[in-house]
Scaffold this motif. Sequence first.
Motif, short mmCIF file in Angstrom:
data_model
loop_
_atom_site.label_atom_id
_atom_site.label_comp_id
_atom_site.label_asym_id
_atom_site.label_seq_id
_atom_site.Cartn_x
_atom_site.Cartn_y
_atom_site.Cartn_z
N GLN A 19 23.59 1.79 5.65
CA GLN A 19 22.46 2.67 5.96
C GLN A 19 21.96 3.36 4.71
OE1 GLN A 19 20.89 3.19 9.31
NE2 GLN A 19 19.51 3.53 7.61
N MET A 20 22.87 3.80 3.85
CA MET A 20 22.47 4.39 2.58
C MET A 20 21.68 3.37 1.76
SD MET A 20 26.00 6.35 1.58
CE MET A 20 26.79 7.46 2.73
N LEU A 21 22.12 2.12 1.78
CA LEU A 21 21.43 1.07 1.02
C LEU A 21 20.02 0.85 1.55
CD1 LEU A 21 21.29 -1.19 -1.05
CD2 LEU A 21 22.51 -2.67 0.57
N VAL A 22 19.86 0.83 2.86
CA VAL A 22 18.53 0.59 3.43
C VAL A 22 17.58 1.76 3.11
CG1 VAL A 22 17.26 0.22 5.57
CG2 VAL A 22 19.46 -0.88 5.24
N ILE A 23 18.10 2.98 3.15
CA ILE A 23 17.28 4.12 2.76
C ILE A 23 16.93 4.03 1.28
CG2 ILE A 23 17.22 6.64 2.50
CD1 ILE A 23 19.04 6.79 5.00
N GLY A 24 17.93 3.72 0.44
CA GLY A 24 17.68 3.57 -0.98
C GLY A 24 16.69 2.46 -1.28
N ARG A 25 16.80 1.37 -0.54
CA ARG A 25 15.87 0.25 -0.71
C ARG A 25 14.45 0.67 -0.40
NH1 ARG A 25 17.23 -4.72 3.07
NH2 ARG A 25 16.31 -3.33 4.63
N ALA A 26 14.27 1.48 0.64
CA ALA A 26 12.93 1.97 0.98
C ALA A 26 12.40 2.88 -0.12
CB ALA A 26 12.97 2.70 2.32
N LEU A 27 13.23 3.78 -0.62
CA LEU A 27 12.80 4.69 -1.67
C LEU A 27 12.44 3.95 -2.95
CD1 LEU A 27 15.41 7.55 -1.20
CD2 LEU A 27 13.00 7.57 -0.50
N ALA A 28 13.16 2.86 -3.24
CA ALA A 28 12.92 2.10 -4.48
C ALA A 28 11.53 1.49 -4.53
CB ALA A 28 13.98 1.01 -4.63
N THR A 29 10.86 1.40 -3.39
CA THR A 29 9.49 0.87 -3.39
C THR A 29 8.46 1.90 -3.83
OG1 THR A 29 9.04 1.44 -1.06
CG2 THR A 29 10.12 -0.68 -1.47
N ASP A 30 8.92 3.12 -4.15
CA ASP A 30 8.01 4.22 -4.50
C ASP A 30 6.96 4.43 -3.41
OD1 ASP A 30 9.25 4.98 -6.79
OD2 ASP A 30 7.90 3.94 -8.16
N PRO A 31 7.40 4.72 -2.19
CA PRO A 31 6.46 4.75 -1.05
C PRO A 31 5.62 6.01 -0.99
CG PRO A 31 8.64 5.38 -0.32
CD PRO A 31 8.78 5.01 -1.77
N ALA A 83 0.82 -1.22 0.00
CA ALA A 83 0.00 0.00 0.00
C ALA A 83 0.84 1.26 0.00
CB ALA A 83 -0.93 0.00 1.21
N GLY A 84 2.17 1.11 0.16
CA GLY A 84 3.04 2.27 0.06
C GLY A 84 3.72 2.71 1.33
N VAL A 85 3.76 1.85 2.36
CA VAL A 85 4.46 2.18 3.60
C VAL A 85 5.83 1.49 3.57
CG1 VAL A 85 4.46 2.03 6.11
CG2 VAL A 85 2.30 2.40 4.89
N ALA A 86 6.89 2.27 3.66
CA ALA A 86 8.25 1.74 3.63
C ALA A 86 8.91 1.98 4.98
CB ALA A 86 9.06 2.39 2.52
N LEU A 87 9.72 1.01 5.41
CA LEU A 87 10.38 1.07 6.71
C LEU A 87 11.89 1.07 6.54
CD1 LEU A 87 10.38 0.85 9.85
CD2 LEU A 87 10.30 -1.65 9.55
N VAL A 88 12.55 2.01 7.21
CA VAL A 88 14.00 1.98 7.38
C VAL A 88 14.23 1.62 8.84
CG1 VAL A 88 16.13 3.33 7.32
CG2 VAL A 88 14.37 3.70 5.58
N PRO A 89 14.49 0.35 9.14
CA PRO A 89 14.49 -0.10 10.53
C PRO A 89 15.75 0.29 11.28
CG PRO A 89 15.09 -1.91 9.11
CD PRO A 89 14.75 -0.75 8.20
#
Length: 229
Positions: free
Chosen positions: A134-146, A73-79
Motif C-alpha cells: 500500500q505504501m508503494l502504491v501511494i508512493g507510485r501515485a505521488l511519483a507522477t507529480d499529480p 494531465a495529472g490525475v493519479a489513482l491509488v486503487p
Amino acid sequence: MRELSAGYGQGQVLHGLDLDLSAGRALALLGRNGVGKTTLVSTLAGLLRPTGGRVLLDGRDVTGWRADRLARAGVALVPQGRRVWPTLTVHEHLALATRHGGRTWPTGRVYELFPRLAQRRRHLAGQLSGGEQQMLVIGRALATDPRLVLMDEPSEGLAPIVVDEVAEALRAVVRDGLTLLLVEHDLHLALGVTEEAAVMVRGRIVHRRPTPDLRGDLPTMQRLLGVAA
C-alpha cells in the motif's frame, strides 16, 4: 464536477452528482457500502465513461477522457486492492511512474515519506507485505507529480499499526498541499487526514462540512453513516 451521471450497463449509479474540490485541499468521500463511491472514483480516473454531466480539471473540461490521458494531465489513482506489478522491484515501480524528472516527488522524497520502501527498494513488489504494497502504491501515485490524487480505501486489509503509518504519511502530504479525494471506510483515518468531508447517499452528495464539525456531530454520522453511539 457538475450533474455527473455514470453506471454499468442499464444500471445507473451516479445521479446528477455535484462536487467541487479546490486545489490544495483534501476531501473525504464517505458513505455506506454501495452508494457509488468507487464508481465516482473510477469515473474521475477515466476507467468508467460518464453518461451525463461534466468533469473539470483546473477549469478544463476532461469529461470522458481515457485513463491514460487523465494520468498525463495529472490525475493519479491509488486503487482499492493495491494492484502492484509483482515481478518489478520497488525502485522500478517508482522509476516507471516518475513524470517530468520527479520535480515535486522525486524517488528520494518518496523514500523519505516511506522509509520502509527505501529499505526494500530492491525487493520485488510481490515479496512485500500488504502494508508495504500500500505504501508503494501511494508512493507510485505521488511519483507522477499529480495535480489530484484519488485514493480508494487505502486502509483496506491493513493492520492497525500500518494504518497509523499510512495516516501519518497522508497528513504529511496534505500539509504539503496535495489535492486529495479520499474514499475510506475507516472514519478515524478519513476524518483525521482531511479538511472536509462529503457524504454520498444513492449516487448523490447529500451532506458536506468541515471534518472537525462532522466529527463532533454524532447524530448526523449515525443517520448518514450508521455510526454506533
